[in-house]
Design an enzyme around this catalytic site. Structure first.
Site, PDB file in Angstrom:
ATOM      1  NE  ARG A   1     -14.245 -10.462   9.511  1.00  0.00           N
ATOM      2  CZ  ARG A   1     -14.051  -9.164   9.397  1.00  0.00           C
ATOM      3  NH1 ARG A   1     -14.672  -8.352  10.213  1.00  0.00           N
ATOM      4  NH2 ARG A   1     -13.243  -8.679   8.482  1.00  0.00           N
TER       5      ARG A   1
ATOM      6  CE  LYS B   1      -3.924 -12.330  32.152  1.00  0.00           C
ATOM      7  NZ  LYS B   1      -2.747 -12.367  31.270  1.00  0.00           N
TER       8      LYS B   1
ATOM      9  CG  ASP C   1      -5.841 -16.432  37.036  1.00  0.00           C
ATOM     10  OD1 ASP C   1      -4.866 -17.166  36.800  1.00  0.00           O
ATOM     11  OD2 ASP C   1      -5.724 -15.305  37.522  1.00  0.00           O
ATOM     12  CG  HIS C   2      -3.194 -19.901  32.336  1.00  0.00           C
ATOM     13  ND1 HIS C   2      -2.920 -18.579  32.161  1.00  0.00           N
ATOM     14  CD2 HIS C   2      -1.987 -20.514  32.363  1.00  0.00           C
ATOM     15  CE1 HIS C   2      -1.612 -18.394  32.083  1.00  0.00           C
ATOM     16  NE2 HIS C   2      -1.015 -19.559  32.199  1.00  0.00           N
TER      17      HIS C   2
ATOM     18  CE  LYS D   1       0.648 -21.976  35.244  1.00  0.00           C
ATOM     19  NZ  LYS D   1       1.299 -22.480  34.036  1.00  0.00           N
TER      20      LYS D   1
ATOM     21  CD  GLU E   1       6.418 -15.372  31.062  1.00  0.00           C
ATOM     22  OE1 GLU E   1       5.910 -16.085  30.188  1.00  0.00           O
ATOM     23  OE2 GLU E   1       6.126 -14.192  31.228  1.00  0.00           O
TER      24      GLU E   1
ATOM     25  CG  ASP F   1       0.593 -10.134  30.948  1.00  0.00           C
ATOM     26  OD1 ASP F   1      -0.435 -10.478  30.339  1.00  0.00           O
ATOM     27  OD2 ASP F   1       1.673 -10.740  30.848  1.00  0.00           O
TER      28      ASP F   1
ATOM     29  CG  HIS G   1      -1.587 -15.318  36.049  1.00  0.00           C
ATOM     30  ND1 HIS G   1      -2.836 -15.758  35.722  1.00  0.00           N
ATOM     31  CD2 HIS G   1      -0.985 -15.005  34.873  1.00  0.00           C
ATOM     32  CE1 HIS G   1      -2.988 -15.704  34.399  1.00  0.00           C
ATOM     33  NE2 HIS G   1      -1.878 -15.243  33.867  1.00  0.00           N
TER      34      HIS G   1
ATOM     35  CE  LYS H   1       5.673 -11.210  29.166  1.00  0.00           C
ATOM     36  NZ  LYS H   1       5.217 -12.604  29.190  1.00  0.00           N
TER      37      LYS H   1
HETATM   38  C1  BG6 Z   1      -0.308 -15.050  30.542  1.00  0.00           C
HETATM   39  C2  BG6 Z   1       0.369 -13.744  30.286  1.00  0.00           C
HETATM   40  O1  BG6 Z   1      -1.506 -14.846  31.244  1.00  0.00           O
HETATM   41  O2  BG6 Z   1       0.542 -15.883  31.324  1.00  0.00           O
HETATM   42  C3  BG6 Z   1       1.701 -13.965  29.575  1.00  0.00           C
HETATM   43  O3  BG6 Z   1      -0.456 -12.927  29.475  1.00  0.00           O
HETATM   44  C4  BG6 Z   1       2.551 -14.948  30.327  1.00  0.00           C
HETATM   45  O4  BG6 Z   1       2.401 -12.748  29.393  1.00  0.00           O
HETATM   46  C5  BG6 Z   1       1.757 -16.203  30.677  1.00  0.00           C
HETATM   47  O5  BG6 Z   1       3.649 -15.281  29.498  1.00  0.00           O
HETATM   48  C6  BG6 Z   1       2.555 -17.100  31.600  1.00  0.00           C
HETATM   49  O6  BG6 Z   1       1.871 -18.302  31.732  1.00  0.00           O
HETATM   50  P1  BG6 Z   1       2.647 -19.659  32.062  1.00  0.00           P
HETATM   51  O7  BG6 Z   1       1.568 -20.660  32.214  1.00  0.00           O
HETATM   52  O8  BG6 Z   1       3.573 -19.922  30.909  1.00  0.00           O
HETATM   53  O9  BG6 Z   1       3.408 -19.402  33.320  1.00  0.00           O
END
Ligand code: BG6
Length: 511
Positions: A47, A156, A185-186, A190, A224, A243, A248, A348
């Site tokens: 927008r 996601k 799903d990133h 990797k 993390e 999450d 993942h 976290k």
């Molecule tokens: C995301 C989550 O999908 O993956 C986040 O929503 C998380 O909460 C992140 O921090 C972690 O990704 P990576 O690649 O930094 O391990």
């Protein structure tokens, strides 16, 4: 490598975080490596009232801020930025899509794209349906040899629970065929996650050991050190199970546990991972308390710095019961893994950021050196480090040189950083390129997403319906609630305490 066909990438949510932090840097880096097709362009949609030029200026500025390790070359950057176009529409207003269509046609002609479009939904999930249906209303979902192909990429979270994921699949599939839908799903993008497949199926020596006869248990950690930062609004309605675990972590389990596919292609690989998800032994309501531990970080001091508790974070309810940590134990009921426990955890505000897979092999059946002083318990460990200090490490026992027969644990390790010319591209580079190539191997298929939701559904239900299911507080900067240790039945067993460096572990490492 085959290079992708000409195409246009349309990014919905172009003024958002994902675009500037991940998508544009990834596209620039692909461009720099000459991996993008010659006829290529990006059309940003949102927008915000940008012109092509102001959008380009903004992306140039953001690239400089978010490029990370990517090399920014002045001339390449100038060339790349010319590939960016922008169109402001109200994504929620179906009538605005006529404008989008005519802009698409204009850019298509200018760049000679021939109708191959990727629609990338980098928007909140509440927008997915209206975008898909409004695109379809303009006929922008249709594909053929003459009018080009059309693909849609969905970020996601894919659904909020099993029911909403099924609904979302149905809605998307009303307009797009399954082979047009790419669910991100990133983690699958990797480099080191993909290497898990290479490690298992390109080497002959590990596969014979990869089963219940030799493996004692499997541990997967993805933690993390950061808290929820400015994502409290989203996270407080999500929590660690939704999450990180549903997507993942379970996708990683799928790759570790799957049978060998007949080929490396989208159908063969995904046909195998779905079997793993379908074999996950359901955790019944009465088992949740024994098999799943959830926690929430509380205020503490980390290396001299005060760290807020989760409930004090912006946009988090002061009485929130959302979990920021989950550890669980489960089984995969099939011939390969029958009886082998899988332990996974995510959180976290842990002491460090690390993602790794640990294969714990069974101990020797008889310990002939047990009368000697020895710290080694004879259980070999294979650690596949996803991040950071990406690599692979094998722990084994050896005789400490000198008198007696003391056995000590030593490491044999491989670090990606030892490779000359090492380059670990960001997951989004791989995933964007694969989508352009029409390769969905590293994208989640509808049935897999639903099977993973189906597995976590009883846990979510038990937490919701039974408030007695405890949520343990843990001080920010620690390894989570001590109760997570109780998931192991053997008192000698515990979670690994990984450090930033793959070769170190234990409580006294540099974090
Ligand atoms: C995301 C989550 O999908 O993956 C986040 O929503 C998380 O909460 C992140 O921090 C972690 O990704 P990576 O690649 O930094 O391990």
């Amino acid at each position: 490598m085959t290079s992708p066909e000409r195409c246009l990438l349309i990014i919905f949510g172009a003024s958002g975080d994902l675009t500037k932090r991940k998508l544009i840097p990834a596209l620039y880096d692909l461009f720099r490596q000459q991996l993008l097709p010659r006829n290529f362009a990006v059309l940003g949609i949102s927008r915000t009232n940008y012109s092509d030029q102001t959008f380009r200026d903004q992306m140039m500025k953001d690239l400089k801020e978010f490029a990370g390790k990517i090399t920014l070359e002045k001339e390449t950057l100038q060339e790349f930025i010319k590939l960016l176009y922008y169109q402001s529409i109200d994504t929620k207003a179906p009538e605005d899509y006529a404008l989008l269509k005519s802009r698409l046609q204009e850019v298509d002609v200018e760049r000679q794209i021939s109708g191959n479009y990727i629609f990338y939904l980098a928007t909140p999930p509440s927008m997915y349906e209206v975008i898909a249906s409004s695109l379809a209303a303009q006929g922008l979902h249709k594909q053929s040899k003459n009018i080009g192909w059309k693909r849609i990429v969905v970020e996601k979270p894919f659904g909020y629970d099993l029911e909403s994921a099924i609904q979302l699949n149905k809605k998307l599939q009303r307009f797009f065929n399954e082979d047009q839908i790419y669910r991100i799903d990133h983690y699958l993008g990797k480099e080191t996650v993909q290497n898990t497949l290479a490690f298992r199926f390109a080497n002959g020596i590990f596969e014979p050991l990869w089963n219940r006869n030799y493996v004692h248990h499997v541990e997967v950690t993805a933690v993390e050190h950061i808290g929820v930062e400015n994502r409290g609004g989203y996270y407080d309605h999500s929590g660690a199970l939704r999450d990180m675990v549903q997507n993942h972590l379970l996708q990683i389990v799928g790759l570790i546990a799957m049978e060998s596919p007949s080929l490396y292609d989208a159908d063969s690989v995904r046909n195998e991972t779905i079997k793993v998800f379908e074999s996950l032994r359901p955790i019944g309501p009465e088992e949740v308390a024994q098999q799943v531990v959830r926690g929430q970080y509380v205020a503490s001091t980390i290396r001299g710095q005060k760290a807020a508790g989760y409930r004090e974070e912006p946009n988090v309810a002061p009485d929130s019961r959302t979990e920021t940590f989950v550890a669980m134990k489960f089984f995969i009921d099939n011939w390969r893994w029958g009886g082998v426990p899988f332990f996974i955890r995510t959180g976290k505000r842990m002491p460090t950021r690390v993602t790794e897979i640990v294969i714990h092999f069974k101990k020797t059946p008889h310990r002939i050196f047990r009368s000697q002083y020895t710290s080694y318990s004879a259980g070999n460990q294979l650690i596949i480090r996803i991040q950071p200090d990406e690599g692979i490490l094998l722990k084994f026992g050896m005789k400490k040189p000198g008198a007696g027969f003391e056995i000590r644990e030593v490491n044999m390790d491989f670090h990606y950083s030892d490779l000359s010319d090492v380059y670990l591209p960001d997951a989004y580079e791989r995933l964007l390129l694969d989508c352009m190539l029409g390769d969905a191997t590293l994208y989640a298929r509808a049935d897999a997403v639903e099977a993973c939701w189906n597995f976590v559904a009883p846990i979510l239900r038990a937490w919701k319906e039974n408030p007695d299911n405890k949520i343990y507080g843990y001080p920010a900067g620690t390894w989570g609630p001590v109760e997570a240790r109780n998931l192991f039945t053997d008192p000698d067993e515990d979670w690994r305490q990984p450090c930033k460096n793959l070769s170190d572990d234990g409580i006294y490492c540099e974090l």
